[in-house]
Scaffold this motif. Structure first.
Motif: not given
Length: 128
Positions: A70-73, A119-123, A80-96
């Motif tokens: 897979g590919v890790q991201m 969780k999701g799927r390639l469009v 942009t409107d507040s001091g909040a931050v989101m820390y995303w981490r995921g793995t793509v395997r095939g189309n998911e």
């Protein structure tokens, strides 16, 4: 040959996720999905379209690496409107794609953190 590089010579390395979009469901950790989203990887940038629409989270550069089958991201996405931050981490395997993110909202008097899953799927994979 000139020792000075042209801007065209400084092209980005190929990003395996660039040009891909994933239709996803997400929700608080341990609970059912309560939001549908589109995660977009384009021109070295990542964006959650729903988070951008609802809360002003902007497109940001993302990090990726091949890992096993897979590919890790990873992406650090400030609001942009507040001091909040989101820390995303995921793995793509095939189309998911599958992963989680931490939403951190810091104030001078408290810090709020909440974990979410997605969780999701390639469009294109949805359209045979």
């Amino acid at each position: 040959m000139s020792p000075h590089l042209l801007a065209d010579d400084l092209s980005r390395p190929h990003m395996a996720l660039d040009g891909k979009s994933f239709r996803t469901s997400l929700g608080p950790m341990g609970q059912p999905a309560d939001v549908d989203d589109l995660l977009v990887f384009e021109d070295g940038q990542f964006v959650s379209e729903e988070c951008e629409r609802r809360c002003g989270y902007a497109k940001v550069e993302y990090w990726e690496r091949a890992q096993g089958n897979g590919v890790q991201m990873r992406a650090e996405v400030p609001c942009t409107d507040s001091g909040a931050v989101m820390y995303w981490r995921g793995t793509v395997r095939g189309n998911e794609i599958e992963g989680s993110f931490t939403w951190v909202n810091k104030r001078w008097y408290w810090t709020f953190e909440k974990e979410f899953w997605f969780k999701g799927r390639l469009v294109e994979a949805d359209n045979p």
